[in-house]
Enzyme design. Structure first.
Site, PDB file in Angstrom:
ATOM      1  N   VAL A 210      26.612  37.987 -84.582  1.00  0.00           N
ATOM      2  CA  VAL A 210      26.492  36.697 -83.878  1.00  0.00           C
ATOM      3  C   VAL A 210      25.408  36.705 -82.797  1.00  0.00           C
ATOM      4  O   VAL A 210      25.074  35.658 -82.260  1.00  0.00           O
ATOM      5  CB  VAL A 210      27.833  36.227 -83.258  1.00  0.00           C
ATOM      6  CG1 VAL A 210      28.860  35.936 -84.334  1.00  0.00           C
ATOM      7  CG2 VAL A 210      28.350  37.218 -82.225  1.00  0.00           C
TER       8      VAL A 210
ATOM      9  N   TYR B   5      32.147  41.010 -68.757  1.00  0.00           N
ATOM     10  CA  TYR B   5      33.033  40.268 -69.667  1.00  0.00           C
ATOM     11  C   TYR B   5      33.519  38.974 -69.022  1.00  0.00           C
ATOM     12  O   TYR B   5      33.443  37.895 -69.622  1.00  0.00           O
ATOM     13  CB  TYR B   5      34.211  41.167 -70.038  1.00  0.00           C
ATOM     14  CG  TYR B   5      35.179  40.584 -71.038  1.00  0.00           C
ATOM     15  CD1 TYR B   5      34.854  40.499 -72.396  1.00  0.00           C
ATOM     16  CD2 TYR B   5      36.445  40.148 -70.651  1.00  0.00           C
ATOM     17  CE1 TYR B   5      35.758  39.985 -73.318  1.00  0.00           C
ATOM     18  CE2 TYR B   5      37.356  39.642 -71.563  1.00  0.00           C
ATOM     19  CZ  TYR B   5      37.007  39.563 -72.895  1.00  0.00           C
ATOM     20  OH  TYR B   5      37.896  39.059 -73.807  1.00  0.00           O
ATOM     21  N   ALA B   6      34.015  39.075 -67.772  1.00  0.00           N
ATOM     22  CA  ALA B   6      34.558  37.882 -67.110  1.00  0.00           C
ATOM     23  C   ALA B   6      33.448  36.852 -66.882  1.00  0.00           C
ATOM     24  O   ALA B   6      33.669  35.643 -67.053  1.00  0.00           O
ATOM     25  CB  ALA B   6      35.219  38.280 -65.791  1.00  0.00           C
TER      26      ALA B   6
ATOM     27  N   SER C 160      38.570  33.433 -72.546  1.00  0.00           N
ATOM     28  CA  SER C 160      39.571  34.397 -72.085  1.00  0.00           C
ATOM     29  C   SER C 160      40.151  33.909 -70.763  1.00  0.00           C
ATOM     30  O   SER C 160      39.483  33.177 -70.021  1.00  0.00           O
ATOM     31  CB  SER C 160      38.921  35.772 -71.868  1.00  0.00           C
ATOM     32  OG  SER C 160      39.796  36.638 -71.173  1.00  0.00           O
TER      33      SER C 160
HETATM   34  N1  LIG Z   1      42.853  40.679 -77.418  1.00  0.00           N
HETATM   35  C1  LIG Z   1      42.923  40.084 -76.234  1.00  0.00           C
HETATM   36  O1  LIG Z   1      43.768  40.411 -75.390  1.00  0.00           O
HETATM   37  C2  LIG Z   1      41.957  38.982 -75.889  1.00  0.00           C
HETATM   38  C3  LIG Z   1      42.195  38.259 -74.716  1.00  0.00           C
HETATM   39  C4  LIG Z   1      41.326  37.230 -74.366  1.00  0.00           C
HETATM   40  C5  LIG Z   1      40.251  36.947 -75.173  1.00  0.00           C
HETATM   41  N2  LIG Z   1      40.032  37.661 -76.300  1.00  0.00           N
HETATM   42  C6  LIG Z   1      38.859  37.325 -77.099  1.00  0.00           C
HETATM   43  O2  LIG Z   1      39.276  37.006 -78.393  1.00  0.00           O
HETATM   44  C7  LIG Z   1      38.214  37.275 -79.310  1.00  0.00           C
HETATM   45  C8  LIG Z   1      38.748  38.103 -80.470  1.00  0.00           C
HETATM   46  O3  LIG Z   1      39.211  39.342 -79.965  1.00  0.00           O
HETATM   47  P1  LIG Z   1      40.308  40.216 -80.711  1.00  0.00           P
HETATM   48  O4  LIG Z   1      41.234  40.673 -79.656  1.00  0.00           O
HETATM   49  O5  LIG Z   1      40.818  39.505 -81.892  1.00  0.00           O
HETATM   50  O6  LIG Z   1      39.421  41.479 -81.113  1.00  0.00           O
HETATM   51  P2  LIG Z   1      39.175  42.238 -82.501  1.00  0.00           P
HETATM   52  O7  LIG Z   1      38.388  43.440 -82.139  1.00  0.00           O
HETATM   53  O8  LIG Z   1      40.449  42.402 -83.237  1.00  0.00           O
HETATM   54  O9  LIG Z   1      38.267  41.214 -83.315  1.00  0.00           O
HETATM   55  C9  LIG Z   1      36.947  40.934 -82.954  1.00  0.00           C
HETATM   56  C10 LIG Z   1      36.123  40.736 -84.210  1.00  0.00           C
HETATM   57  O10 LIG Z   1      34.778  40.409 -83.811  1.00  0.00           O
HETATM   58  C11 LIG Z   1      33.889  41.148 -84.649  1.00  0.00           C
HETATM   59  N3  LIG Z   1      32.599  41.331 -83.998  1.00  0.00           N
HETATM   60  C12 LIG Z   1      32.306  42.161 -82.955  1.00  0.00           C
HETATM   61  N4  LIG Z   1      31.004  42.082 -82.672  1.00  0.00           N
HETATM   62  C13 LIG Z   1      30.458  41.173 -83.523  1.00  0.00           C
HETATM   63  C14 LIG Z   1      29.161  40.660 -83.723  1.00  0.00           C
HETATM   64  N5  LIG Z   1      28.120  41.067 -82.955  1.00  0.00           N
HETATM   65  N6  LIG Z   1      28.957  39.757 -84.682  1.00  0.00           N
HETATM   66  C15 LIG Z   1      29.995  39.347 -85.479  1.00  0.00           C
HETATM   67  N7  LIG Z   1      31.237  39.806 -85.349  1.00  0.00           N
HETATM   68  C16 LIG Z   1      31.479  40.714 -84.381  1.00  0.00           C
HETATM   69  C17 LIG Z   1      34.614  42.473 -84.885  1.00  0.00           C
HETATM   70  O11 LIG Z   1      34.078  43.167 -86.003  1.00  0.00           O
HETATM   71  C18 LIG Z   1      36.041  42.007 -85.073  1.00  0.00           C
HETATM   72  O12 LIG Z   1      36.309  41.701 -86.429  1.00  0.00           O
HETATM   73  C19 LIG Z   1      37.127  37.966 -78.496  1.00  0.00           C
HETATM   74  O13 LIG Z   1      36.140  37.030 -78.134  1.00  0.00           O
HETATM   75  C20 LIG Z   1      37.867  38.454 -77.277  1.00  0.00           C
HETATM   76  O14 LIG Z   1      37.011  38.577 -76.150  1.00  0.00           O
HETATM   77  C21 LIG Z   1      40.861  38.678 -76.686  1.00  0.00           C
END
Ligand SMILES: NC(=O)c1ccc[n+]([C@@H]2O[C@H](COP(=O)([O-])OP(=O)(O)OC[C@H]3O[C@@H](n4cnc5c(N)ncnc54)[C@H](O)[C@@H]3O)[C@@H](O)[C@H]2O)c1
Length: 270
Positions: A65, A156-157, A143
């Site tokens: 992305v 990140y924040a 987030s």
């Molecule tokens: N897990 C949490 O507690 C949490 C909390 C708040 C926000 N988020 C946000 O939710 C979103 C998803 O996180 P998640 O917890 O499901 O994580 P995850 O690691 O399970 O999934 C993230 C996905 O993004 C893909 N990815 C990473 N870099 C990429 C790139 N450059 N191009 C395309 N794909 C890419 C990864 O391969 C993975 O499949 C993120 O944006 C994360 O910041 C997560």
């Protein structure tokens, strides 16, 4: 999430970062509700697993992305394979944490490029495709950290706060053309991204003490509200931020220094 209601029957979606965690739960929910979906992700292995678990209506493509040409191609694939683009879920994200005094420029760039520039590129190219049809909906995953800072989380924040404002700016520009743009702000979700917190009992207890709901979210807890924002039920919602955090925003983050250590840089050692 419960059974199918067919809210997305005949619709076409792209889930960027759809091969794991929250993105995969969104993809599953969309599929159950009748959509055709392009799953775009950087992780080939996880994409193969997704491709192997759906017989129809899912096309997988490798895309980073942070690379504009790859994002553009993923959005184009939705139109080539399924004829249109109605919904985009911009979910890809990760971080390289570090205290401000230690954080390298490269780690700042990695986190901010992935979490903020990635959402910009996905929003831009999804909207361009949607403008060619009759509008659509975009849901950006930000987030709780868009509102609440955490130790070693400045990049990140900051990026997630940027996603929230990007969402509002996109709503300003795109809502008149029938494209609604909204953000979901998850709290703590049990996914591969947060595995390290769940493998550390002290860290897990510190988090749970702050979360009034008394548990972390499962990916499906986030997918439900994300699908709601993309559905016709939310047809008058645009530019909104939906906290999905079990009321965690009310209490704030725990002190994470015991789990992340102290900053390494010291003026005496410089
Ligand atoms: N897990 C949490 O507690 C949490 C909390 C708040 C926000 N988020 C946000 O939710 C979103 C998803 O996180 P998640 O917890 O499901 O994580 P995850 O690691 O399970 O999934 C993230 C996905 O993004 C893909 N990815 C990473 N870099 C990429 C790139 N450059 N191009 C395309 N794909 C890419 C990864 O391969 C993975 O499949 C993120 O944006 C994360 O910041 C997560």
């Amino acid at each position: 999430m419960s059974g199918s209601t067919g809210r997305f029957a005949g619709r076409v979606a792209v889930v960027a970062g759809g091969a794991s965690g929250i993105g995969l739960a969104i993809l599953r929910g969309l599929h159950r509700e009748g959509a055709s979906i392009v799953c775009a992700d950087i992780n080939r292995e996880k994409l193969d697993a997704v491709a192997g678990s759906f017989e129809t209506r899912v096309a997988c493509t490798t895309a980073d992305v942070t690379k504009e040409a790859e994002v553009e191609a993923a959005m184009a694939l939705a139109v080539e394979r399924f004829g249109r683009l109605d919904c985009a879920f911009n979910v890809a994200g990760a971080s390289r944490p570090g205290y401000l005094v230690d954080l390298s420029e490269a780690d700042w760039d990695f986190t901010v490029d992935l979490c903020l520039k990635g959402v910009f590129l996905c929003t831009k190219h999804a909207a361009r495709r949607m403008l060619g049809f009759d509008g659509g909906t975009i849901v950006n995953i930000a987030s709780l950290n868009a509102h609440v800072p955490m130790h070693a989380g400045a990049a990140y924040a900051s990026a997630k706060a940027g996603v929230e404002m990007l969402t509002r700016n996109a709503a300003l520009e795109l809502t008149p053309d029938g494209i609604r743009v909204n953000a979901v702000l998850p709290g703590l979700v049990e996914t591969p991204l947060t595995r390290r917190h769940f493998e550390n009992p002290a860290a897990q207890a510190a988090f749970l003490a702050r979360i009034p709901a008394g548990r972390a979210a499962q990916p499906e807890d986030i997918a439900g509200p994300a699908l709601f924002l993309a559905s016709d039920e939310a047809r008058y919602v645009s530019g909104a931020s939906l906290l999905v955090d079990g009321a965690w925003a009310v209490t704030g983050y725990p002190d994470m220094r015991p789990f992340r250590g102290a900053p390494g840089w010291s003026p005496r050692g410089a």
